[in-house]
Design an enzyme around this catalytic site. Structure first.
Site, short mmCIF file in Angstrom:
data_model
loop_
_atom_site.label_atom_id
_atom_site.label_comp_id
_atom_site.label_asym_id
_atom_site.label_seq_id
_atom_site.Cartn_x
_atom_site.Cartn_y
_atom_site.Cartn_z
N SER A 1 -2.07 0.46 -5.11
CA SER A 1 -2.67 1.70 -4.49
C SER A 1 -4.15 2.25 -5.25
O SER A 1 -4.15 2.03 -6.23
CB SER A 1 -1.52 2.97 -4.39
OG SER A 1 -1.98 4.26 -3.85
N THR B 1 1.45 3.94 4.44
CA THR B 1 2.21 2.78 4.65
C THR B 1 3.63 3.06 4.12
O THR B 1 4.53 2.98 4.81
CB THR B 1 1.69 1.35 3.64
OG1 THR B 1 0.36 1.22 4.26
CG2 THR B 1 2.71 0.30 3.91
N ASN C 1 -2.94 0.13 6.99
CA ASN C 1 -4.27 0.23 6.84
C ASN C 1 -5.17 -1.01 7.28
O ASN C 1 -5.28 -1.78 6.24
CB ASN C 1 -4.76 1.03 5.83
CG ASN C 1 -4.03 2.39 5.36
OD1 ASN C 1 -4.09 3.34 6.29
ND2 ASN C 1 -3.29 2.65 4.42
N ASP D 1 0.91 -1.05 0.17
CA ASP D 1 -0.10 0.24 0.04
C ASP D 1 1.06 1.32 0.10
O ASP D 1 2.09 1.24 0.57
CB ASP D 1 -0.81 -0.16 1.33
CG ASP D 1 -1.56 1.35 1.65
OD1 ASP D 1 -2.46 1.63 0.57
OD2 ASP D 1 -1.39 2.04 2.37
N SER E 1 0.60 -3.42 4.32
CA SER E 1 -0.07 -2.30 4.45
C SER E 1 -0.33 -1.82 6.12
O SER E 1 -0.26 -2.51 6.78
CB SER E 1 -1.87 -2.20 4.27
OG SER E 1 -2.26 -1.11 4.08
N LYS F 1 -9.98 0.11 -2.88
CA LYS F 1 -9.88 -0.85 -1.83
C LYS F 1 -10.99 -0.59 -0.73
O LYS F 1 -11.57 0.87 -0.72
CB LYS F 1 -8.46 -0.61 -1.19
CG LYS F 1 -7.28 -0.73 -2.11
CD LYS F 1 -5.96 -0.61 -1.19
CE LYS F 1 -4.73 -0.77 -1.74
NZ LYS F 1 -3.48 -0.34 -1.19
N ASP G 1 -7.53 -2.24 4.43
CA ASP G 1 -6.77 -2.88 3.38
C ASP G 1 -6.40 -4.05 3.64
O ASP G 1 -6.64 -5.08 2.82
CB ASP G 1 -5.43 -2.02 2.99
CG ASP G 1 -4.73 -2.00 1.75
OD1 ASP G 1 -3.56 -1.33 1.57
OD2 ASP G 1 -5.48 -2.85 0.63
C1 2OP Z 1 -3.60 3.51 -0.75
O1 2OP Z 1 -2.57 3.77 -0.97
C2 2OP Z 1 -5.50 4.89 0.03
O2 2OP Z 1 -3.81 4.26 1.38
C3 2OP Z 1 -4.51 3.78 0.26
O3 2OP Z 1 -4.24 2.60 -1.55
#
Ligand code: 2OP
Length: 228
Positions: free
Chosen positions: A116, A11, A175, A7, A173, A149, A178
């Site tokens: 991403s 990240t 997140n 990501d 990631s 995502k 994700d």
């Molecule tokens: C991405 O880079 C938004 O963090 C997410 O896909």
């Protein structure tokens, strides 16, 4: 064997870093709050667009979510300032542990790609300006499938482009949305939790948890055979 799909925002690079540009028009404390609320609204808009079966690219979502954030807060941030803040998204700083960690992974033969929501132009600019392009084999944008995502087609499309079964790709990631989305789509996962945050309980737990890219690299090198 496993390809690593990283990501980008949150990240590899720090999207909250835009608070410096916001501080041109706002006091430091307000700029920090706006940066956080903007990131939340940006992601919320991606979730809502995808749930509606609609699509605007991440550049549109980033600019529209900033405009709505400042309006919702009753703040006066002139359009040229908003434009310069959005442009800062192409110049986000890499998180300090990322370069050394990616270097270790590349030296151990791992294939590293970026996956991403960013548009291809945004991803390329961000990787170029952050100096991370040297460690990345290629990048894949959710824009290809016109969905964000954690829609499963984002991860499946990445596997199709990489040319490996989705089960042989590890999504990395910071997140949780994700990590949970990639796991549900069939990928292996690694969560880089630098802040000691909790992991939401509504989805499967990550396959691997690291507190930094350095720890991630050592964990992966110990369990993964490099790409043949
Ligand atoms: C991405 O880079 C938004 O963090 C997410 O896909």
């Amino acid at each position: 064997m496993a390809t690593l799909a990283f990501d980008l925002y949150g990240t590899l690079v720090d999207p909250i870093g835009v608070r410096e540009q916001l501080a041109v028009a706002l006091d430091e404390a307000t700029a920090a709050v706006v940066a956080q609320l903007w990131r939340q609204r940006q992601l919320e808009y991606t979730f809502r667009l995808t749930a509606m079966g609609s699509y605007h690219d991440f550049n549109w979502v980033t600019r529209r979510s900033l405009a709505d954030t400042v309006t919702a807060l009753g703040l006066d941030v002139a359009l040229p300032t908003q434009e310069s803040v959005v442009a800062a998204y192409d110049h986000l700083s890499p998180l300090p542990d990322v370069g050394p960690g990616l270097k270790l992974l590349r030296q151990s033969g791992h294939r590293c790609v970026v996956l991403s929501n960013g548009t291809p132009t945004m991803i390329e600019a961000c990787l170029n300006n952050s100096g991370l392009l040297d460690y990345i084999d290629s990048w894949i944008s959710a824009d290809t499938v016109r969905a964000f995502k954690p829609a499963p087609q984002v991860y499946q499309n990445a596997a199709d482009i990489i040319g490996q079964p989705i089960t042989e790709i590890r999504l990395v990631s910071s997140n949780p949305f994700d990590v949970i989305g990639a796991k549900a789509a069939g990928m292996m996962t690694a969560w880089v939790n630098r802040t000691g945050a909790f992991f939401e309980t509504f989805g499967p737990a990550p396959d691997m948890v690291a507190s930094s890219f350095g720890e991630l690299a050592h964990l992966l090198i110990s369990v993964e055979r490099p790409v043949e």
